[in-house]
Scaffold this active site. Structure first.
Site, PDB file in Angstrom:
ATOM      1  N   ARG A  17      -1.519  19.674 -11.942  1.00  0.00           N
ATOM      2  CA  ARG A  17      -0.114  19.515 -11.545  1.00  0.00           C
ATOM      3  C   ARG A  17       0.073  18.810 -10.198  1.00  0.00           C
ATOM      4  O   ARG A  17       1.174  18.445  -9.833  1.00  0.00           O
ATOM      5  CB  ARG A  17       0.579  20.890 -11.521  1.00  0.00           C
ATOM      6  CG  ARG A  17       0.947  21.377 -12.904  1.00  0.00           C
ATOM      7  CD  ARG A  17       1.531  22.767 -12.872  1.00  0.00           C
ATOM      8  NE  ARG A  17       0.514  23.766 -12.578  1.00  0.00           N
ATOM      9  CZ  ARG A  17       0.782  25.012 -12.208  1.00  0.00           C
ATOM     10  NH1 ARG A  17       2.026  25.399 -12.015  1.00  0.00           N
ATOM     11  NH2 ARG A  17      -0.204  25.865 -11.990  1.00  0.00           N
ATOM     12  N   GLN A  77     -19.465  24.865 -11.160  1.00  0.00           N
ATOM     13  CA  GLN A  77     -19.093  25.488 -12.428  1.00  0.00           C
ATOM     14  C   GLN A  77     -18.836  24.332 -13.403  1.00  0.00           C
ATOM     15  O   GLN A  77     -17.861  23.598 -13.251  1.00  0.00           O
ATOM     16  CB  GLN A  77     -17.812  26.336 -12.258  1.00  0.00           C
ATOM     17  CG  GLN A  77     -17.441  27.088 -13.521  1.00  0.00           C
ATOM     18  CD  GLN A  77     -16.018  27.654 -13.478  1.00  0.00           C
ATOM     19  OE1 GLN A  77     -15.166  27.172 -12.737  1.00  0.00           O
ATOM     20  NE2 GLN A  77     -15.768  28.671 -14.278  1.00  0.00           N
ATOM     21  N   TYR A 372     -10.281  -7.591  21.355  1.00  0.00           N
ATOM     22  CA  TYR A 372     -10.934  -7.891  20.079  1.00  0.00           C
ATOM     23  C   TYR A 372     -11.025  -9.387  19.883  1.00  0.00           C
ATOM     24  O   TYR A 372     -10.025 -10.100  20.018  1.00  0.00           O
ATOM     25  CB  TYR A 372     -10.082  -7.251  18.963  1.00  0.00           C
ATOM     26  CG  TYR A 372     -10.692  -7.287  17.591  1.00  0.00           C
ATOM     27  CD1 TYR A 372     -12.014  -6.920  17.383  1.00  0.00           C
ATOM     28  CD2 TYR A 372      -9.935  -7.677  16.490  1.00  0.00           C
ATOM     29  CE1 TYR A 372     -12.558  -6.940  16.112  1.00  0.00           C
ATOM     30  CE2 TYR A 372     -10.469  -7.690  15.214  1.00  0.00           C
ATOM     31  CZ  TYR A 372     -11.786  -7.322  15.021  1.00  0.00           C
ATOM     32  OH  TYR A 372     -12.324  -7.335  13.763  1.00  0.00           O
ATOM     33  N   SER A 408       2.112 -11.920  37.639  1.00  0.00           N
ATOM     34  CA  SER A 408       2.677 -11.703  36.299  1.00  0.00           C
ATOM     35  C   SER A 408       2.549 -12.956  35.464  1.00  0.00           C
ATOM     36  O   SER A 408       2.507 -14.072  35.973  1.00  0.00           O
ATOM     37  CB  SER A 408       4.117 -11.220  36.340  1.00  0.00           C
ATOM     38  OG  SER A 408       4.760 -11.665  37.458  1.00  0.00           O
TER      39      SER A 408
HETATM   40  C1  UD1 Z   1      -5.154  34.564 -11.227  1.00  0.00           C
HETATM   41  C2  UD1 Z   1      -5.357  36.048 -11.542  1.00  0.00           C
HETATM   42  C3  UD1 Z   1      -3.999  36.750 -11.545  1.00  0.00           C
HETATM   43  C4  UD1 Z   1      -3.334  36.549 -10.193  1.00  0.00           C
HETATM   44  C5  UD1 Z   1      -3.224  35.052  -9.868  1.00  0.00           C
HETATM   45  C6  UD1 Z   1      -2.758  34.889  -8.442  1.00  0.00           C
HETATM   46  C7  UD1 Z   1      -7.301  36.164 -13.014  1.00  0.00           C
HETATM   47  C8  UD1 Z   1      -7.771  36.320 -14.420  1.00  0.00           C
HETATM   48  N1  UD1 Z   1      -5.973  36.162 -12.842  1.00  0.00           N
HETATM   49  O1  UD1 Z   1      -4.383  34.037 -12.314  1.00  0.00           O
HETATM   50  O2  UD1 Z   1      -4.160  38.127 -11.774  1.00  0.00           O
HETATM   51  O3  UD1 Z   1      -2.055  37.151 -10.178  1.00  0.00           O
HETATM   52  O4  UD1 Z   1      -4.520  34.429  -9.966  1.00  0.00           O
HETATM   53  O5  UD1 Z   1      -2.549  33.549  -8.158  1.00  0.00           O
HETATM   54  O6  UD1 Z   1      -8.103  36.062 -12.118  1.00  0.00           O
HETATM   55  N2  UD1 Z   1     -10.882  28.963 -11.261  1.00  0.00           N
HETATM   56  C9  UD1 Z   1     -12.125  28.420 -11.299  1.00  0.00           C
HETATM   57  N3  UD1 Z   1     -12.780  28.372 -12.477  1.00  0.00           N
HETATM   58  C10 UD1 Z   1     -12.259  28.879 -13.629  1.00  0.00           C
HETATM   59  C11 UD1 Z   1     -10.978  29.437 -13.578  1.00  0.00           C
HETATM   60  C12 UD1 Z   1     -10.313  29.473 -12.373  1.00  0.00           C
HETATM   61  O7  UD1 Z   1     -12.644  27.956 -10.273  1.00  0.00           O
HETATM   62  O8  UD1 Z   1     -12.935  28.824 -14.660  1.00  0.00           O
HETATM   63  C13 UD1 Z   1     -10.170  29.002  -9.958  1.00  0.00           C
HETATM   64  C14 UD1 Z   1      -8.924  28.132 -10.012  1.00  0.00           C
HETATM   65  O9  UD1 Z   1      -9.212  26.842  -9.510  1.00  0.00           O
HETATM   66  C15 UD1 Z   1      -7.985  28.863  -9.067  1.00  0.00           C
HETATM   67  C16 UD1 Z   1      -8.399  30.311  -9.217  1.00  0.00           C
HETATM   68  O10 UD1 Z   1      -9.706  30.314  -9.763  1.00  0.00           O
HETATM   69  O11 UD1 Z   1      -8.190  28.483  -7.720  1.00  0.00           O
HETATM   70  C17 UD1 Z   1      -7.437  31.097 -10.078  1.00  0.00           C
HETATM   71  O12 UD1 Z   1      -7.445  30.593 -11.389  1.00  0.00           O
HETATM   72  P1  UD1 Z   1      -6.118  30.406 -12.225  1.00  0.00           P
HETATM   73  O13 UD1 Z   1      -6.477  29.899 -13.572  1.00  0.00           O
HETATM   74  O14 UD1 Z   1      -5.115  29.661 -11.440  1.00  0.00           O
HETATM   75  O15 UD1 Z   1      -5.663  31.923 -12.378  1.00  0.00           O
HETATM   76  P2  UD1 Z   1      -4.211  32.468 -12.608  1.00  0.00           P
HETATM   77  O16 UD1 Z   1      -3.863  32.356 -14.048  1.00  0.00           O
HETATM   78  O17 UD1 Z   1      -3.284  31.882 -11.625  1.00  0.00           O
END
Ligand code: UD1
Ligand code: CA
Length: 452
Positions: A17, A77, A372, A408
């Site tokens: 996004r 990852q 320069y 000057s």
């Molecule tokens: C997550 C939490 C939710 C919380 C919210 C707060 C979980 C399952 N849920 O949801 O409870 O209220 O954050 O913002 O943890 N990421 C990785 N690898 C992955 C998946 C995610 O690095 O495979 C990182 C994302 O880049 C991000 C963070 O983990 O920085 C959170 O992941 P995201 O998918 O945004 O979780 P939410 O659905 O927002």
């Protein structure tokens, strides 16, 4: 604190996004990447080790991490299978062992060291898991923290929650503390049998409870936990960051006539009793010493502004500028890579680049250091108490001695000895009566034209 701490920062998000080719966590707040903010918070909370989980094609992230903290590790990852899966990408770091393991997100730059310290205290008191929550005005989309009698029973992801659970407004901020002793066993027990088919880090809560371990929730202000997902969100977080930083500076003794128009960088240092007029931009690496006055519409990067200096309006200071005490840099003056000694004045419409200017020297309006040659940069040295007449070009490399004068309009290509007068321009000639002759000739031409 005697307990050891590993901070693990999840930064593998694609940040779709943001609509950007740059990984989300590298977008900047206060002129440093969001990820750097989070890393600095970890260091401030006395983390012994930082591990960052990055996504595929993460060379840029690796670069930033290593520049920020040479001892931090980066783990990739390769597939995004959920937050618990992401944490386990850093299994190697977890296996090395730490008393406290903090799991943080790389896109929440407003986090404070106090919150991390609070988490560590809860772990030190014997909790196996601690979750940081906040009361959301609109909890939609967040995991809900389900508590009973001071115990955290579960985190229910929005997608999985019942109507009743969705009514709970205490939400998961996303960051979690794990006791190092239990972390791997808890994480390895997480599965992906849920609405999204992801390995949810949040499942660790119920797993720990089932094992009879202590699980706690901790409250933090919502603003600290804001995660950036869009450019709009980035601007909101920037505004909050700036506001807090301005308030801290004012509390420390800096005057700001219009604080909302002053923009700071994460590393800006402004000493007490500095006065700032409206509309000033502090780029990276700027230090302003006590008593300096900065007038409106000035722009600085990589500059030191000495005590009681008088700068602007409309001054531009670029990297390598070092202004000593009591110096003056006025309107439409650009200074780059230059040392300006005490009390020197550069008041109007001037470019000073790759130069050293002696104390109390006076640089007249429209002076240009021609530094320069199209390929190389050369230095201009101006001695103490020298006077550079207006509209002079100093063609570097060139040295003007102490106490020398430059007439000057000069183009100075050779060194000028101390106390000498350097003149580098055509000599003036006055032709008696010629002004009148020209006027008569021009009037005749004009009359001839209008007669046609
Ligand atoms: C997550 C939490 C939710 C919380 C919210 C707060 C979980 C399952 N849920 O949801 O409870 O209220 O954050 O913002 O943890 N990421 C990785 N690898 C992955 C998946 C995610 O690095 O495979 C990182 C994302 O880049 C991000 C963070 O983990 O920085 C959170 O992941 P995201 O998918 O945004 O979780 P939410 O659905 O927002
Ligand atoms: Ca999120």
């Amino acid at each position: 604190m005697t307990r050891t701490c590993l901070s693990l920062i999840l930064a593998a998000g694609e940040g779709t996004r943001m609509r950007s080719s740059l990984p989300k966590v590298l977008h900047e707040v206060a002129n440093i990447p969001m990820l750097s903010h989070v890393m600095r918070v970890c260091t401030a909370a006395e983390s012994d080790k930082i591990a960052v989980v990055a996504g595929k094609g993460s060379e840029l992230v690796i670069d930033v991490v290593q520049k920020e903290n040479a001892s931090a590790s980066v783990h990739v990852q390769t597939e995004r299978l959920g937050t618990a899966h992401a944490v386990l990408a850093a299994r190697e770091a977890i296996e090395q062992g730490a008393d406290d393991i903090l799991v943080l997100f790389g896109d929440t730059p407003l986090l404070t060291p106090e919150t991390l310290s609070n988490m560590r205290n809860v772990l030190a008191e014997g909790a196996a898991v601690v979750v940081v929550g906040f009361y959301a005005k609109d909890p939609t989309g967040y995991g809900r923290l389900l508590e009973k009698d001071d115990k955290l029973l579960a985190i229910r992801e929005h997608a999985e929650a019942t109507e009743e659970e969705r009514a709970v407004d205490f939400c998961n901020g996303g960051i979690m503390g794990l006791s190092g002793q239990h972390a791997l066993a808890l994480l390895d027990a997480v599965d992906n049998k849920n609405a999204k088919g992801e390995y949810y880090l949040t499942d660790v809560v119920e797993i720990a409870n089932a094992q009879g371990l202590s699980v706690k929730a901790l409250e933090a202000p919502e603003a600290e936990l804001i995660g950036v997902n869009t450019r709009n969100g980035l601007a909101e977080v920037e505004a909050l960051w700036q506001n807090t930083a301005r308030q801290k500076l004012m509390a420390s003794g800096v005057t700001m006539q219009a604080p909302e128009t002053v923009f700071l960088s994460a590393d800006t240092i402004i000493e007490p009793d500095v006065e700032l007029e409206p509309n000033i931009v502090f780029g990276p690496k700027v230090v302003v010493k006590s008593g300096a006055k900065i007038k409106a519409f000035s722009h600085f990067e990589g500059a030191v502004i000495g005590e009681n200096a008088d700068i602007g309006p409309f001054a531009r200071l670029r990297p390598g500028t070092d202004l000593s005490a009591g110096t003056k840099v006025g309107n439409f003056v650009e200074v780059k890579n230059a040392i300006v000694h005490e009390g020197a004045k550069i008041n109007h419409l001037t470019y000073v680049g790759d130069a050293e200017i002696g104390s109390k020297a006076n640089i007249g309006a429209g002076t240009i250091t021609c530094n320069y040659d199209g390929m190389n940069k050369h230095k201009t040295t101006i001695g103490a108490g020298a006077f550079i007449g207006s509209n002079s070009s100093l063609v570097a490399p060139v040295t003007i001695g102490d106490g020398a004068y430059i007439a000057s309009g000069s183009v100075i290509t050779e060194d000028v000895p101390s106390d000498a007068l350097g003149i580098g321009r055509g000599r003036q000639a006055n032709k008696a009566g010629m002004g009148e002759e020209i006027r008569v000739r021009n009037a005749a031409l004009k009359a001839e034209r209008s007669a046609k």
